[in-house]
Write a protein that holds these residues in place. Structure first.
Motif, PDB file in Angstrom:
ATOM      1  N   ARG A 227     -27.773  18.844  36.948  1.00  0.00           N
ATOM      2  CA  ARG A 227     -27.467  20.275  36.965  1.00  0.00           C
ATOM      3  C   ARG A 227     -26.045  20.482  37.445  1.00  0.00           C
ATOM      4  O   ARG A 227     -25.674  20.026  38.524  1.00  0.00           O
ATOM      5  CB  ARG A 227     -28.447  21.023  37.859  1.00  0.00           C
ATOM      6  CG  ARG A 227     -29.862  20.835  37.332  1.00  0.00           C
ATOM      7  CD  ARG A 227     -30.831  21.867  37.781  1.00  0.00           C
ATOM      8  NE  ARG A 227     -32.140  21.511  37.233  1.00  0.00           N
ATOM      9  CZ  ARG A 227     -33.265  22.106  37.565  1.00  0.00           C
ATOM     10  NH1 ARG A 227     -33.260  23.080  38.445  1.00  0.00           N
ATOM     11  NH2 ARG A 227     -34.404  21.724  37.020  1.00  0.00           N
ATOM     12  N   PHE A 240     -30.186  14.308  40.176  1.00  0.00           N
ATOM     13  CA  PHE A 240     -31.346  14.040  41.023  1.00  0.00           C
ATOM     14  C   PHE A 240     -32.514  13.594  40.167  1.00  0.00           C
ATOM     15  O   PHE A 240     -32.467  13.692  38.947  1.00  0.00           O
ATOM     16  CB  PHE A 240     -31.710  15.268  41.877  1.00  0.00           C
ATOM     17  CG  PHE A 240     -32.157  16.464  41.072  1.00  0.00           C
ATOM     18  CD1 PHE A 240     -31.232  17.300  40.466  1.00  0.00           C
ATOM     19  CD2 PHE A 240     -33.512  16.766  40.935  1.00  0.00           C
ATOM     20  CE1 PHE A 240     -31.650  18.407  39.732  1.00  0.00           C
ATOM     21  CE2 PHE A 240     -33.937  17.869  40.201  1.00  0.00           C
ATOM     22  CZ  PHE A 240     -32.997  18.694  39.589  1.00  0.00           C
ATOM     23  N   GLU A 399     -38.183  25.052  48.718  1.00  0.00           N
ATOM     24  CA  GLU A 399     -38.892  24.678  47.489  1.00  0.00           C
ATOM     25  C   GLU A 399     -38.829  23.174  47.211  1.00  0.00           C
ATOM     26  O   GLU A 399     -37.761  22.584  47.159  1.00  0.00           O
ATOM     27  CB  GLU A 399     -38.282  25.437  46.303  1.00  0.00           C
ATOM     28  CG  GLU A 399     -38.985  25.099  45.010  1.00  0.00           C
ATOM     29  CD  GLU A 399     -38.338  25.727  43.776  1.00  0.00           C
ATOM     30  OE1 GLU A 399     -37.757  26.817  43.904  1.00  0.00           O
ATOM     31  OE2 GLU A 399     -38.433  25.104  42.707  1.00  0.00           O
ATOM     32  N   GLY A 447     -39.074  17.670  42.938  1.00  0.00           N
ATOM     33  CA  GLY A 447     -37.760  17.069  43.168  1.00  0.00           C
ATOM     34  C   GLY A 447     -37.934  15.853  44.060  1.00  0.00           C
ATOM     35  O   GLY A 447     -38.365  15.977  45.196  1.00  0.00           O
TER      36      GLY A 447
HETATM   37  P1  ATP Z   1     -33.813  25.735  43.785  1.00  0.00           P
HETATM   38  O1  ATP Z   1     -34.321  27.141  43.781  1.00  0.00           O
HETATM   39  O2  ATP Z   1     -34.104  24.989  45.055  1.00  0.00           O
HETATM   40  O3  ATP Z   1     -32.390  25.599  43.333  1.00  0.00           O
HETATM   41  P2  ATP Z   1     -34.944  25.483  41.162  1.00  0.00           P
HETATM   42  O4  ATP Z   1     -35.820  26.662  41.188  1.00  0.00           O
HETATM   43  O5  ATP Z   1     -33.649  25.532  40.436  1.00  0.00           O
HETATM   44  O6  ATP Z   1     -34.668  24.975  42.668  1.00  0.00           O
HETATM   45  P3  ATP Z   1     -36.691  23.993  39.393  1.00  0.00           P
HETATM   46  O7  ATP Z   1     -35.892  24.269  38.175  1.00  0.00           O
HETATM   47  O8  ATP Z   1     -37.990  24.672  39.589  1.00  0.00           O
HETATM   48  O9  ATP Z   1     -35.769  24.213  40.676  1.00  0.00           O
HETATM   49  O10 ATP Z   1     -36.847  22.398  39.526  1.00  0.00           O
HETATM   50  C1  ATP Z   1     -38.011  21.766  40.024  1.00  0.00           C
HETATM   51  C2  ATP Z   1     -37.744  21.035  41.331  1.00  0.00           C
HETATM   52  O11 ATP Z   1     -36.589  20.201  41.244  1.00  0.00           O
HETATM   53  C3  ATP Z   1     -37.425  21.954  42.481  1.00  0.00           C
HETATM   54  O12 ATP Z   1     -38.601  22.433  43.055  1.00  0.00           O
HETATM   55  C4  ATP Z   1     -36.695  21.027  43.431  1.00  0.00           C
HETATM   56  O13 ATP Z   1     -37.604  20.217  44.157  1.00  0.00           O
HETATM   57  C5  ATP Z   1     -35.931  20.131  42.496  1.00  0.00           C
HETATM   58  N1  ATP Z   1     -34.524  20.528  42.333  1.00  0.00           N
HETATM   59  C6  ATP Z   1     -34.053  21.561  41.606  1.00  0.00           C
HETATM   60  N2  ATP Z   1     -32.710  21.600  41.622  1.00  0.00           N
HETATM   61  C7  ATP Z   1     -32.313  20.555  42.386  1.00  0.00           C
HETATM   62  C8  ATP Z   1     -31.036  20.048  42.763  1.00  0.00           C
HETATM   63  N3  ATP Z   1     -29.906  20.609  42.341  1.00  0.00           N
HETATM   64  N4  ATP Z   1     -30.996  18.939  43.547  1.00  0.00           N
HETATM   65  C9  ATP Z   1     -32.137  18.352  43.943  1.00  0.00           C
HETATM   66  N5  ATP Z   1     -33.371  18.769  43.624  1.00  0.00           N
HETATM   67  C10 ATP Z   1     -33.472  19.862  42.844  1.00  0.00           C
END
Ligand code: ATP
Ligand code: MN
Length: 476
Positions: A227, A240, A399, A447
């Motif tokens: 990302r 990640f 989260e 994550g």
């Molecule tokens: P956040 O709100 O914490 O940025 P997100 O809502 O963007 O997370 P999701 O798209 O739901 O995250 O991704 C699923 C999981 O991946 C998240 O619950 C988190 O554990 C993990 N995750 C998301 N973005 C990241 C990141 N940039 N680095 C590490 N882990 C991440």
């Protein structure tokens, strides 16, 4: 003689047998006692060398130097270990200049400093423990899904679909930057690019995992995701790892049950298999907490916290209930929240942490979020306002899981895509699952680094991945 791992010697406690051990010197005292570590476990092996060892070799036995030692395992005279090795032959494999060895130059190197020398930090007790635990968790994840009959599906890392996170993706291209081919309107012509279209690094394997679930019933992915969000926090990386199970015939409740059982399983597995490492990390946390003001210290130790998560069911609330709790909270009344709270907002980290750490004091699963803040593929609820989403929030992190029951009804899915300006022509392959034998199904993404943070108690996500990728940082 074949090499024996230090872990096996220390675990067995047997004596009077010959071994060859190899490893790196952690310390050397009185020209006689070497603390040798080979990475197989937290503890060092004490090697006692002959007082007549030649001067040159003695001088070379410094922290960081690598040795091969032949000797006999004997009962230890000293305190602190049951057995030790009485050396008969010591061979220097690689010297380590104490004047230059970065780990030797600082007395108690900070985590920040160790991040700058991430190529060497595995050799410290803290990172040894963190990465052994990370390994165990990865193994436990595969074991859990394997034992539950899931198929491990490898979803692509290069993808042409940007339906999920437009704007936050890393472009993959072989076009020349200085002079890319252009179309008549001046836009870059990605038909000329390697894949014949614009491609990116994936942000999630979910959409492809859904295709697998429609054949195998239960699949999971476990791979790197990327990302390009410019968020310099202690919880975000640009690269990640994510675990994404996807299960046909599951509804939202099944999805929550699976996530809870899964998280508890891998935590239990780590507690059973990395006790020593976790006890070391727990102590590290106690020492770190002593630096903090009283009110910021956590009430539970690391092991207690993990045990607590195993012994208690996760709290389950709807988003609407969560917002009500926040609005009625003392923190809200005292204007302690920086961000506004009202129905429809995306919960900020401060809100999530309030619910988890102050209100419930345990992991919380929040369900049924407003549809406008969630992805197009989440199943629309009867109320017309919310979707069957679920996020799991963990104490100290926020989260860790985001998931949902998926919209399996073709018409509803297409209508939502149109509302969100997602071009259906590019998603025909995805929509086919809803055309050919669609079934209710659900899944989530955990994550990996966030759960490693939770289990090891490390405060910064950069310290639980070997070589972190964050904005302006891609060293090593
Ligand atoms: P956040 O709100 O914490 O940025 P997100 O809502 O963007 O997370 P999701 O798209 O739901 O995250 O991704 C699923 C999981 O991946 C998240 O619950 C988190 O554990 C993990 N995750 C998301 N973005 C990241 C990141 N940039 N680095 C590490 N882990 C991440
Ligand atoms: Mn999410």
């Amino acid at each position: 003689m074949a090499r024996t791992k230090i872990k096996d010697i220390l675990q067995q406690e047997a004596t009077d047998y010959k071994v060859t051990v190899k490893g790196w010197v952690r310390s050397f005292r009185n020209n006689q006692f070497i603390a040798l570590n080979d990475g197989s476990c937290m503890n060092n092996l004490q090697v006692v060398i002959d007082l007549n060892t030649n001067e040159e070799l003695l001088r070379a036995i410094t922290p960081g130097a690598s040795l091969s030692v032949e000797g006999t395992v004997v009962a230890s005279q000293g305190k602190g270990q049951k057995v030790e090795v009485k050396a008969e032959k010591v061979e220097l494999l690689g010297a380590c200049d104490p004047e230059k060895y970065p780990l030797q130059l600082k007395n108690k190197p900070s985590l920040e400093y160790l991040r700058e020398i991430a190529h060497l930090r595995f050799r410290t007790n803290t990172f040894g423990a963190v990465f052994r635990v990370r390994h165990t968790l990865a193994y436990a994840i595969h074991k859990f899904y394997n034992d539950n009959g899931f198929v491990y599906l490898h979803t692509p890392i290069v993808t042409a679909s940007d339906a999920e996170g437009a704007g936050e993706m890393f472009r993959v291209t072989t076009l020349p930057f200085d002079n890319p081919p252009r179309m008549e309107d001046g836009k870059i012509d990605f038909k000329e690019d390697f894949f014949g279209k614009a491609t990116n690094l994936t942000v999630s394997g979910q959409l492809e995992a859904e295709l697998g679930a429609m054949a195998f019933g239960e699949v999971y992915t476990f791979g790197p995701t990327f990302r390009a969000e410019n968020s310099n926090t202690t919880r975000h990386l640009a690269e990640f790892w994510m675990i994404e199970p996807e299960v046909a015939f599951n509804d939202l409740t099944d999805n929550m049950d699976l996530a809870e059982r899964f998280i508890q399983y891998i935590i239990r597995y780590a507690l059973e298999h990395n006790r020593e490492d976790l006890e070391f990390l727990a102590q590290r946390l106690v020492d770190e907490e002593k630096q903090k003001p009283q009110q910021e210290r956590s009430e539970m130790g690391l092991i207690e916290k993990l045990q607590f998560v195993l012994d208690n069911k996760f709290e389950r609330i709807t988003y609407t209930e969560g917002v009500e709790i926040l609005i009625n909270s003392p923190a809200y009344k005292k204007k302690k929240f920086q961000y506004e709270v009202k129905w429809g907002i995306d919960l900020q980290s401060e809100h999530e942490r309030y619910l988890v750490e102050k209100h419930f004091k345990k992991p919380v699963i929040v369900t049924d979020y407003p549809k406008d803040i969630k992805a197009f593929y989440m199943r629309q609820n009867e109320d017309g306002k919310t979707v069957a989403a679920m996020d799991i929030l963990a104490p100290g992190i926020g989260e860790i899981v985001g998931g949902s029951q998926r919209e399996e009804r073709l018409d509803k899915l297409m209508q939502r895509m149109e509302e969100m300006h997602i071009p259906a022509e590019e998603m025909e392959w995805y929509l086919d699952t809803r055309r050919f034998g669609t079934v209710p199904h659900a899944g989530f993404g955990l994550g990996f680094e966030r759960i490693v943070q939770f289990v090891t108690g490390m405060g910064n996500i950069r310290d639980v991945i070997p070589f972190p990728r964050t904005p302006k940082n891609a060293e090593f």
